[in-house]
Motif scaffolding. Structure first.
Motif, PDB file in Angstrom:
ATOM      1  N   HIS A  94       0.805  -1.217   0.000  1.00  0.00           N
ATOM      2  CA  HIS A  94       0.000   0.000   0.000  1.00  0.00           C
ATOM      3  C   HIS A  94       0.840   1.269   0.000  1.00  0.00           C
ATOM      4  O   HIS A  94       0.396   2.311  -0.482  1.00  0.00           O
ATOM      5  N   GLN A  95       2.055   1.178   0.510  1.00  0.00           N
ATOM      6  CA  GLN A  95       2.896   2.368   0.578  1.00  0.00           C
ATOM      7  C   GLN A  95       3.451   2.771  -0.787  1.00  0.00           C
ATOM      8  O   GLN A  95       3.939   3.883  -0.949  1.00  0.00           O
ATOM      9  N   GLU A  96       3.387   1.872  -1.757  1.00  0.00           N
ATOM     10  CA  GLU A  96       3.881   2.182  -3.100  1.00  0.00           C
ATOM     11  C   GLU A  96       2.790   1.794  -4.108  1.00  0.00           C
ATOM     12  O   GLU A  96       2.929   0.826  -4.837  1.00  0.00           O
ATOM     13  N   PRO A  97       1.681   2.551  -4.136  1.00  0.00           N
ATOM     14  CA  PRO A  97       0.554   2.173  -5.004  1.00  0.00           C
ATOM     15  C   PRO A  97       0.737   2.540  -6.468  1.00  0.00           C
ATOM     16  O   PRO A  97      -0.043   2.132  -7.310  1.00  0.00           O
ATOM     17  N   LYS A  98       1.795   3.295  -6.772  1.00  0.00           N
ATOM     18  CA  LYS A  98       1.931   3.851  -8.114  1.00  0.00           C
ATOM     19  C   LYS A  98       2.152   2.797  -9.189  1.00  0.00           C
ATOM     20  O   LYS A  98       1.495   2.808 -10.225  1.00  0.00           O
ATOM     21  N   HIS A  99       3.076   1.853  -8.958  1.00  0.00           N
ATOM     22  CA  HIS A  99       3.403   0.877  -9.990  1.00  0.00           C
ATOM     23  C   HIS A  99       3.320  -0.572  -9.500  1.00  0.00           C
ATOM     24  O   HIS A  99       3.898  -1.471 -10.106  1.00  0.00           O
ATOM     25  N   LEU A 100       2.598  -0.772  -8.398  1.00  0.00           N
ATOM     26  CA  LEU A 100       2.336  -2.112  -7.888  1.00  0.00           C
ATOM     27  C   LEU A 100       0.828  -2.298  -7.748  1.00  0.00           C
ATOM     28  O   LEU A 100       0.109  -1.355  -7.432  1.00  0.00           O
ATOM     29  N   LEU A 101       0.373  -3.506  -7.983  1.00  0.00           N
ATOM     30  CA  LEU A 101      -1.058  -3.809  -7.937  1.00  0.00           C
ATOM     31  C   LEU A 101      -1.674  -3.380  -6.612  1.00  0.00           C
ATOM     32  O   LEU A 101      -1.147  -3.664  -5.542  1.00  0.00           O
ATOM     33  N   GLN A 102      -2.832  -2.722  -6.697  1.00  0.00           N
ATOM     34  CA  GLN A 102      -3.518  -2.257  -5.489  1.00  0.00           C
ATOM     35  C   GLN A 102      -4.485  -3.314  -4.970  1.00  0.00           C
ATOM     36  O   GLN A 102      -5.417  -3.726  -5.656  1.00  0.00           O
ATOM     37  N   TYR A 103      -4.246  -3.737  -3.753  1.00  0.00           N
ATOM     38  CA  TYR A 103      -5.108  -4.713  -3.074  1.00  0.00           C
ATOM     39  C   TYR A 103      -6.316  -3.999  -2.474  1.00  0.00           C
ATOM     40  O   TYR A 103      -6.188  -2.952  -1.848  1.00  0.00           O
ATOM     41  N   LEU A 104      -7.506  -4.575  -2.672  1.00  0.00           N
ATOM     42  CA  LEU A 104      -8.731  -3.962  -2.163  1.00  0.00           C
ATOM     43  C   LEU A 104      -9.368  -4.752  -1.027  1.00  0.00           C
ATOM     44  O   LEU A 104     -10.069  -4.192  -0.189  1.00  0.00           O
ATOM     45  N   GLY A 105      -9.161  -6.052  -1.017  1.00  0.00           N
ATOM     46  CA  GLY A 105      -9.746  -6.853   0.049  1.00  0.00           C
ATOM     47  C   GLY A 105      -9.831  -8.318  -0.342  1.00  0.00           C
ATOM     48  O   GLY A 105      -9.524  -8.692  -1.477  1.00  0.00           O
ATOM     49  N   HIS A 106     -10.265  -9.166   0.593  1.00  0.00           N
ATOM     50  CA  HIS A 106     -10.439 -10.584   0.286  1.00  0.00           C
ATOM     51  C   HIS A 106     -11.553 -11.161   1.156  1.00  0.00           C
ATOM     52  O   HIS A 106     -11.942 -10.569   2.170  1.00  0.00           O
ATOM     53  N   LEU A 107     -12.067 -12.315   0.742  1.00  0.00           N
ATOM     54  CA  LEU A 107     -13.124 -12.983   1.483  1.00  0.00           C
ATOM     55  C   LEU A 107     -13.125 -14.463   1.138  1.00  0.00           C
ATOM     56  O   LEU A 107     -12.470 -14.899   0.181  1.00  0.00           O
ATOM     57  N   ASN A 108     -13.854 -15.225   1.926  1.00  0.00           N
ATOM     58  CA  ASN A 108     -14.038 -16.655   1.658  1.00  0.00           C
ATOM     59  C   ASN A 108     -15.480 -16.859   1.223  1.00  0.00           C
ATOM     60  O   ASN A 108     -16.410 -16.549   1.966  1.00  0.00           O
ATOM     61  N   PHE A 109     -15.658 -17.372   0.001  1.00  0.00           N
ATOM     62  CA  PHE A 109     -17.000 -17.592  -0.543  1.00  0.00           C
ATOM     63  C   PHE A 109     -17.122 -19.033  -1.023  1.00  0.00           C
ATOM     64  O   PHE A 109     -16.383 -19.463  -1.900  1.00  0.00           O
ATOM     65  N   ARG A 110     -18.010 -19.779  -0.397  1.00  0.00           N
ATOM     66  CA  ARG A 110     -18.232 -21.183  -0.757  1.00  0.00           C
ATOM     67  C   ARG A 110     -16.924 -21.978  -0.775  1.00  0.00           C
ATOM     68  O   ARG A 110     -16.634 -22.733  -1.698  1.00  0.00           O
ATOM     69  N   SER A 111     -16.095 -21.742   0.233  1.00  0.00           N
ATOM     70  CA  SER A 111     -14.810 -22.428   0.433  1.00  0.00           C
ATOM     71  C   SER A 111     -13.738 -22.016  -0.566  1.00  0.00           C
ATOM     72  O   SER A 111     -12.739 -22.722  -0.742  1.00  0.00           O
ATOM     73  N   HIS A 112     -13.920 -20.895  -1.223  1.00  0.00           N
ATOM     74  CA  HIS A 112     -12.935 -20.357  -2.158  1.00  0.00           C
ATOM     75  C   HIS A 112     -12.432 -19.011  -1.646  1.00  0.00           C
ATOM     76  O   HIS A 112     -13.231 -18.125  -1.324  1.00  0.00           O
ATOM     77  N   ILE A 113     -11.099 -18.854  -1.577  1.00  0.00           N
ATOM     78  CA  ILE A 113     -10.522 -17.558  -1.239  1.00  0.00           C
ATOM     79  C   ILE A 113     -10.654 -16.655  -2.462  1.00  0.00           C
ATOM     80  O   ILE A 113     -10.251 -17.021  -3.569  1.00  0.00           O
TER      81      ILE A 113
END
Length: 355
Positions: A94-113
């Protein structure tokens, strides 16, 4: 909270445990149709890609009211564990959002990450294809070099090794921009926790990985050079059919590895152990090229390879007209990773100073 309902009326098998009660296909991937919901929040619009890990979808996030990319992992313990490690890495970016993929969040849905990240445009292979593999102008190469090295400098300063830098894992931020983002941290690791002995896609694999030596952040620097060369020329630098062929291509361009480099690599392995999944410092894998293909004094003992090309100037070996660019690449493509410059040092190279 329910933000989106999606398709309704589909029947699932409550008794078929082997297929995750009917939610999964035979490959343990989640069965998904267009406009399905994910956790009553994401609306599935189209598939962006697929891999051994699972699938990636273009989705609309009805909570945040924005388009996102959603990576849905296979319902498999090994892949689920790896995805959690990737999430751990992504959270540190998160400290270098300019040229690295931005993570938004994650969850577990029907046993899938499921991992939500920003939605990007096309990858560099697709962009190169749009030029009919003629490559990009040097001004673009300089811009991309600065962007990629800035991202790698942040990663390496954070002791993170990407470990799979290649054109498919670098994307344009938007169709109207030359700004790049490095993606896919599924193979990434930290310097103190390196446990994968054989990583990187073959065309972009560093010599120390090929030989079976210990490695660090410098493998990303090697991959960077091969990627940026490919973007300029439209040609893969080391288009190897297998590991033996890759070594041959290395020697044809760079000459044989200096015996002192081989001995140094071997000594480090004997002292600290080979890279292994158990991180066992006493384990030494003597089946690697480092032990099987070189003598006790570090000399290659296989069939003599053609090194005649090495007597010509480096820019001619790679058919590069720009001497500064050739020097930029040459400083990186060395057998000994200790002699390979860091991202920070490369940002100060004369090739980029004119940008």
């Amino acid at each position: 909270m329910i933000y989106y309902v999606g398709n309704i009326g589909r029947e699932y098998s409550s008794s078929n445990v082997n297929s995750n009660f009917g939610f999964d296909n035979k490959d343990k991937n989640l069965i998904i149709s267009k406009n399905d919901h994910i956790a009553y929040r994401y609306q599935v619009l189209s598939k962006l890609g697929t891999g051994a890990f699972g699938n990636v979808y273009r989705c609309y996030d009805h909570k945040m009211n924005k388009m996102v990319s959603l990576k849905i992992m296979r319902n498999d313990p090994a892949w689920s564990l790896q995805s959690m490690y990737e999430i751990k890495i992504l959270k540190r970016l998160h400290q270098e959002p300019k040229h690295l993929l931005q993570y938004l969040g994650h969850l577990n849905f029907r046993s899938h990450i499921c991992v939500s990240t920003e939605l990007l445009s096309v990858n560099l292979i697709e962009a190169l294809g749009a030029t009919k593999y003629q490559g990009f102008e040097l001004s673009v190469i300089k811009l991309w070099s600065q962007q990629l090295l800035s991202a790698l400098e942040f990663l390496h300063r954070s002791d993170i090794v990407h470990a799979d830098l290649k054109p498919e894992n670098i994307m344009l931020q938007s169709p109207n921009s030359f700004n790049l983002k490095i993606i896919d941290f599924g193979s990434s690791t930290t310097v103190g926790d390196i446990t994968y002995p054989y990583i990187q896609s073959r065309f972009y694999r560093a010599p120390e990985v090929l030989l079976g030596a210990r490695y660090d952040t410098k493998i990303d620097i090697w991959s960077f050079a091969t990627v940026i060369y490919e973007m300029y020329t439209g040609k893969v630098m080391f288009e190897a059919k297998n590991e033996t062929h890759l070594y041959k291509l290395f020697v044809e361009l760079l000459g044989n590895p200096p015996p002192r480099t081989v001995l140094s690599m071997r000594e480090t392995v004997l002292k600290n152990g080979s890279v292994n999944k158990y991180n066992d410092g006493n384990f030494v894998d003597k089946s690697t090229l480092l032990f099987t293909s070189f003598s006790k004094v570090g000399v290659y003992r296989g069939e003599p390879l053609d090194t005649s090309k090495c007597v010509t100037p480096f820019h001619k070996r790679l058919n590069l007209g720009d001497l500064q660019f050739a020097d930029f690449i040459q400083t990186i493509l060395v057998w000994n990773p200790k002699e390979r410059p860091s991202a920070k040092k490369l940002l100060q190279h004369m090739f980029l100073e004119e940008q």
